[in-house]
Scaffold this motif. Sequence first.
Motif, PDB file in Angstrom:
ATOM      1  N   THR A  26       0.860  -1.274   0.405  1.00 26.40           N
ATOM      2  CA  THR A  26       0.266   0.075   0.154  1.00 26.40           C
ATOM      3  C   THR A  26       0.417   0.483   0.023  1.00 26.40           C
ATOM      4  O   THR A  26       1.796   1.553   0.431  1.00 26.40           O
ATOM      5  N   GLY A  27       0.283   2.483  -0.725  1.00 22.63           N
ATOM      6  CA  GLY A  27       1.291   3.599   0.271  1.00 22.63           C
ATOM      7  C   GLY A  27       0.685   4.401  -1.830  1.00 22.63           C
ATOM      8  O   GLY A  27      -0.190   4.189  -2.387  1.00 22.63           O
ATOM      9  N   ALA A  28       0.709   6.243  -1.645  1.00 25.26           N
ATOM     10  CA  ALA A  28      -0.066   6.910  -2.202  1.00 25.26           C
ATOM     11  C   ALA A  28       0.206   6.214  -3.628  1.00 25.26           C
ATOM     12  O   ALA A  28       1.136   5.657  -3.770  1.00 25.26           O
ATOM     13  N   ILE A 117      -2.919  -2.329  -3.428  1.00 23.92           N
ATOM     14  CA  ILE A 117      -3.655  -1.619  -3.461  1.00 23.92           C
ATOM     15  C   ILE A 117      -3.682  -0.453  -2.463  1.00 23.92           C
ATOM     16  O   ILE A 117      -2.873  -0.448  -1.547  1.00 23.92           O
ATOM     17  N   GLU A 118      -5.147  -0.185  -1.761  1.00 24.02           N
ATOM     18  CA  GLU A 118      -4.746   1.316  -0.917  1.00 24.02           C
ATOM     19  C   GLU A 118      -5.678   0.375  -0.261  1.00 24.02           C
ATOM     20  O   GLU A 118      -5.764  -0.733   0.376  1.00 24.02           O
ATOM     21  N   ILE A 119      -5.295   1.306   1.024  1.00 23.74           N
ATOM     22  CA  ILE A 119      -5.944   1.309   2.419  1.00 23.74           C
ATOM     23  C   ILE A 119      -7.031   0.490   2.561  1.00 23.74           C
ATOM     24  O   ILE A 119      -6.811  -0.694   3.534  1.00 23.74           O
ATOM     25  N   ASP A 120      -7.828   0.881   3.025  1.00 26.26           N
ATOM     26  CA  ASP A 120      -9.402  -0.463   2.803  1.00 26.26           C
ATOM     27  C   ASP A 120      -9.407  -1.438   2.809  1.00 26.26           C
ATOM     28  O   ASP A 120      -9.282  -2.681   2.773  1.00 26.26           O
ATOM     29  N   GLY A 121      -8.626  -1.296   0.856  1.00 20.74           N
ATOM     30  CA  GLY A 121      -8.749  -3.159   0.645  1.00 20.74           C
ATOM     31  C   GLY A 121      -7.849  -3.513   0.901  1.00 20.74           C
ATOM     32  O   GLY A 121      -7.723  -5.404   1.126  1.00 20.74           O
ATOM     33  N   ALA A 122      -6.814  -2.494   1.642  1.00 18.31           N
ATOM     34  CA  ALA A 122      -5.474  -3.679   2.126  1.00 18.31           C
ATOM     35  C   ALA A 122      -6.509  -4.375   4.210  1.00 18.31           C
ATOM     36  O   ALA A 122      -5.529  -5.253   4.435  1.00 18.31           O
ATOM     37  N   ARG A 123      -6.617  -3.491   4.968  1.00 19.50           N
ATOM     38  CA  ARG A 123      -7.456  -3.895   5.464  1.00 19.50           C
ATOM     39  C   ARG A 123      -8.182  -4.927   5.667  1.00 19.50           C
ATOM     40  O   ARG A 123      -8.176  -5.996   6.570  1.00 19.50           O
ATOM     41  N   GLN A 124      -8.943  -4.972   4.418  1.00 19.55           N
ATOM     42  CA  GLN A 124     -10.452  -6.103   3.991  1.00 19.55           C
ATOM     43  C   GLN A 124      -9.234  -7.466   3.770  1.00 19.55           C
ATOM     44  O   GLN A 124      -9.451  -8.268   4.343  1.00 19.55           O
ATOM     45  N   VAL A 125      -8.334  -7.143   3.320  1.00 23.46           N
ATOM     46  CA  VAL A 125      -7.337  -8.926   3.346  1.00 23.46           C
ATOM     47  C   VAL A 125      -6.804  -8.855   4.677  1.00 23.46           C
ATOM     48  O   VAL A 125      -6.736  -9.873   4.615  1.00 23.46           O
ATOM     49  N   LYS A 126      -6.377  -8.108   5.280  1.00 20.41           N
ATOM     50  CA  LYS A 126      -5.598  -8.298   6.639  1.00 20.41           C
ATOM     51  C   LYS A 126      -5.942  -9.338   7.728  1.00 20.41           C
ATOM     52  O   LYS A 126      -6.256 -10.498   8.155  1.00 20.41           O
ATOM     53  N   ALA A 127      -7.685  -8.765   7.567  1.00 22.51           N
ATOM     54  CA  ALA A 127      -8.903  -9.254   8.058  1.00 22.51           C
ATOM     55  C   ALA A 127      -9.727 -10.853   7.917  1.00 22.51           C
ATOM     56  O   ALA A 127      -9.862 -11.826   8.068  1.00 22.51           O
ATOM     57  N   LYS A 128      -9.527 -11.010   6.292  1.00 21.15           N
ATOM     58  CA  LYS A 128      -9.417 -12.419   5.437  1.00 21.15           C
ATOM     59  C   LYS A 128      -8.840 -12.963   5.545  1.00 21.15           C
ATOM     60  O   LYS A 128      -8.884 -14.531   5.995  1.00 21.15           O
ATOM     61  N   ARG A 129      -6.991 -12.228   5.494  1.00 20.01           N
ATOM     62  CA  ARG A 129      -6.189 -13.655   5.560  1.00 20.01           C
ATOM     63  C   ARG A 129      -5.254 -12.903   6.777  1.00 20.01           C
ATOM     64  O   ARG A 129      -4.185 -11.848   5.949  1.00 20.01           O
TER      65      ARG A 129
END
Length: 219
Positions: A26-28, A117-129
Motif C-alpha cells: 500500500t502507498g499513495a 492496493i489502497e488502505i481500505d482494501g489492505a485492511r479487508q485482506v488482512k481481516a480475511k487473510r
Amino acid sequence: MSRQLDVAARGGSRVRPADGILFVVTGASGVGKGTIRQAAVTGLGDIHFSVSATTRARREGEVDGVHYHFVEIAEFRRMLARDELLEHAEYVGDHYGTPAGAVDEALAAGRDVILEIEIDGARQVKAKRPDAVMLFIAPPSLVELERRLKGRGTDDEEKIARRLERAREELRVVREFDYVVVNDSLHDAVTSFQAVIRAERLRARRLSDAFVAELLRES
Ligand code: 5GP
C-alpha cells in the motif's frame, strides 16, 4: 519438484514455505509502488502480480489485462454480486477490486503474490487473510508527493488534492503495517523491498512438513 528445483524457483533460498505468501503493498498514488515492485521482483524468483479490476479510465500507456482489467461499473457490480473480489474499495471516485480467483490459484500453486492496493482494501485482506504481509511505501514527504503527482500530469487539480488527502490519511495509520519503506532513493527502496520478501520466505513457521522431514533425513 526436486529440492534443487525448489531452491532455484525461490530465488536461491534453501527454505521453502508450504504455500505462496501474500504480500499487500500500500502507498499513495504517485509514490512509486509500481516502479519499486518491478525493479524488486527481478532476481526474486517466481512472484505473481495481481491485476486489479477498476472502473477508472485507462491512462495513456496502460494496457488492459496488464496494468488493470478496465471494466464498466455494471461489470464491477456483477463481480461483486458473484463474490469474485477478495477486496474492493472506492478511491477518488472510481472503484477498484482484487479478483480472488487468480490470487488463490497462485497461492495454492506455491507462488508468492503481490497486491498493490489502497488502505481500505489492505485492511479487508488482512481481516480475511491474517497471514498476509503488509508493506507500506511512504513518500519522502507530502510536498515531494505533490510534486510527483503534478509532474505525472494524469490528474486535474481537484483529483490531485483528493489523492493527497488520501495519502495523508494512509500515513496516519502507517503503524498498522508490518513494514515501511520510504521511497527516498529508488535503489534503497528496492533493496529494502527485496529484504522484506527474502526475510518472509525464511520464516520458520511457514515451512512445509515435507521440508522439515527433508532437513531431518539422515541419508
Ligand atoms: P491509480 O488510479 O493511481 O492506478 O490507483 C489509485 C489507488 O488505488 C492506488 O492507491 C492503488 O494502489 C489502488 N488500487 C489499485 N488496485 C486496487 C485494488 O484492486 N483494490 C484496492 N483497494 N485498491 C487498489
